[in-house]
Design a protein around this motif. Structure first.
Motif, PDB file in Angstrom:
ATOM      1  N   LEU A   1       9.092  13.906  -0.128  1.00  0.00           N
ATOM      2  CA  LEU A   1       9.041  12.516   0.318  1.00  0.00           C
ATOM      3  C   LEU A   1       7.997  12.348   1.417  1.00  0.00           C
ATOM      4  CD1 LEU A   1      10.326   9.646   0.164  1.00  0.00           C
ATOM      5  CD2 LEU A   1      11.864  10.404   1.983  1.00  0.00           C
ATOM      6  N   GLN A   2       7.988  13.264   2.362  1.00  0.00           N
ATOM      7  CA  GLN A   2       7.006  13.214   3.448  1.00  0.00           C
ATOM      8  C   GLN A   2       5.586  13.202   2.891  1.00  0.00           C
ATOM      9  OE1 GLN A   2       7.178  13.149   6.851  1.00  0.00           O
ATOM     10  NE2 GLN A   2       9.394  13.044   6.957  1.00  0.00           N
ATOM     11  N   HIS A   3       5.314  14.050   1.920  1.00  0.00           N
ATOM     12  CA  HIS A   3       3.968  14.135   1.352  1.00  0.00           C
ATOM     13  C   HIS A   3       3.599  12.863   0.587  1.00  0.00           C
ATOM     14  CE1 HIS A   3       3.321  18.180   2.657  1.00  0.00           C
ATOM     15  NE2 HIS A   3       4.358  18.635   1.991  1.00  0.00           N
ATOM     16  N   LEU A   4       4.577  12.244  -0.046  1.00  0.00           N
ATOM     17  CA  LEU A   4       4.305  11.020  -0.792  1.00  0.00           C
ATOM     18  C   LEU A   4       4.059   9.822   0.121  1.00  0.00           C
ATOM     19  CD1 LEU A   4       6.959  11.358  -3.623  1.00  0.00           C
ATOM     20  CD2 LEU A   4       4.474  11.451  -3.887  1.00  0.00           C
ATOM     21  N   LEU A   5       4.763   9.769   1.235  1.00  0.00           N
ATOM     22  CA  LEU A   5       4.689   8.584   2.091  1.00  0.00           C
ATOM     23  C   LEU A   5       3.725   8.692   3.255  1.00  0.00           C
ATOM     24  CD1 LEU A   5       8.435   7.485   2.269  1.00  0.00           C
ATOM     25  CD2 LEU A   5       6.580   6.480   0.927  1.00  0.00           C
ATOM     26  N   ILE A   6       3.626   9.850   3.843  1.00  0.00           N
ATOM     27  CA  ILE A   6       2.843  10.006   5.065  1.00  0.00           C
ATOM     28  C   ILE A   6       1.619  10.873   4.756  1.00  0.00           C
ATOM     29  CG2 ILE A   6       2.856  10.738   7.471  1.00  0.00           C
ATOM     30  CD1 ILE A   6       4.868   8.503   6.820  1.00  0.00           C
ATOM     31  N   PRO A   7       0.415  10.313   4.939  1.00  0.00           N
ATOM     32  CA  PRO A   7      -0.783  11.135   4.689  1.00  0.00           C
ATOM     33  C   PRO A   7      -0.875  12.260   5.725  1.00  0.00           C
ATOM     34  CG  PRO A   7      -1.382   9.018   5.647  1.00  0.00           C
ATOM     35  CD  PRO A   7       0.113   8.991   5.393  1.00  0.00           C
ATOM     36  N   ALA A   8      -1.543  13.312   5.330  1.00  0.00           N
ATOM     37  CA  ALA A   8      -1.738  14.439   6.253  1.00  0.00           C
ATOM     38  C   ALA A   8      -2.495  13.943   7.478  1.00  0.00           C
ATOM     39  CB  ALA A   8      -2.523  15.546   5.557  1.00  0.00           C
ATOM     40  N   ARG A   9      -2.041  14.395   8.639  1.00  0.00           N
ATOM     41  CA  ARG A   9      -2.683  14.014   9.904  1.00  0.00           C
ATOM     42  C   ARG A   9      -3.674  15.092  10.318  1.00  0.00           C
ATOM     43  NH1 ARG A   9       1.138  10.291  13.013  1.00  0.00           N
ATOM     44  NH2 ARG A   9       2.614   9.734  11.417  1.00  0.00           N
ATOM     45  N   PRO A  10      -4.818  14.672  10.821  1.00  0.00           N
ATOM     46  CA  PRO A  10      -5.789  15.674  11.283  1.00  0.00           C
ATOM     47  C   PRO A  10      -5.236  16.442  12.477  1.00  0.00           C
ATOM     48  CG  PRO A  10      -6.549  13.431  11.763  1.00  0.00           C
ATOM     49  CD  PRO A  10      -5.275  13.317  11.007  1.00  0.00           C
ATOM     50  N   LEU A  11      -5.604  17.712  12.557  1.00  0.00           N
ATOM     51  CA  LEU A  11      -5.129  18.551  13.659  1.00  0.00           C
ATOM     52  C   LEU A  11      -5.915  18.318  14.919  1.00  0.00           C
ATOM     53  CD1 LEU A  11      -4.497  21.846  11.716  1.00  0.00           C
ATOM     54  CD2 LEU A  11      -2.821  20.181  12.464  1.00  0.00           C
TER      55      LEU A  11
END
Length: 144
Positions: free
Chosen positions: A134-144
């Motif tokens: 669910l996290q991967h579907l809803l929240i785009p990866a954040r830059p480090l």
């Protein structure tokens, strides 16, 4: 039983807000884009949820929306009760000739109560906690 789109999208908006880091704000536009729904419809839903304390709306330049209380304290059954009309049949219709002897309304009331009791076993936290898909579907990866 089918939930109205109002309740359906209300639950989806809460799920999205629960996936954000605690206290983080987002916009109604972001939520509507995630689910591909009408912004006007979502504004009404968020407004209703803010009235009952499920969502906090912050005004101003850096405003937005976030959960109004912790996800662990948002019970799914209570959300449904607050958003859904919950009248399965209309026995007041002038053309219903069996109302005085009908047992359907009672049976449906028991079934609805069983459904709501089951949904009372789940919090918003239960739906999102540890749900990496669910996290991967809803929240785009954040830059480090």
């Amino acid at each position: 039983m089918q939930l109205t789109s109002f309740t359906d999208y209300g639950l989806r908006a809460l799920i999205y807000l629960a996936t954000l880091p605690e206290g983080e704000l987002t916009s109604i536009t972001v939520v509507t884009e995630k689910y591909g729904v009408s912004r006007n419809h979502m504004v009404k839903i968020v407004h209703r949820m803010s009235q009952i304390g499920l969502v906090e709306a912050v005004r101003g330049k850096n405003g937005g929306i976030r959960l109004g209380k912790p996800a662990k304290s948002i019970v799914v059954g209570e959300v449904i009760r607050a958003l859904e009309p919950l009248q399965l049949v209309n026995c007041e219709q002038p053309n219903c000739h069996i109302t005085s002897a009908c047992r359907l309304k009672g049976a449906l009331a028991k079934a609805l109560e069983a459904f709501l009791n089951e949904m009372d076993n789940y919090t918003l936290h239960d739906l999102v906690s540890g749900n990496n898909d669910l996290q991967h579907l809803l929240i785009p990866a954040r830059p480090l």
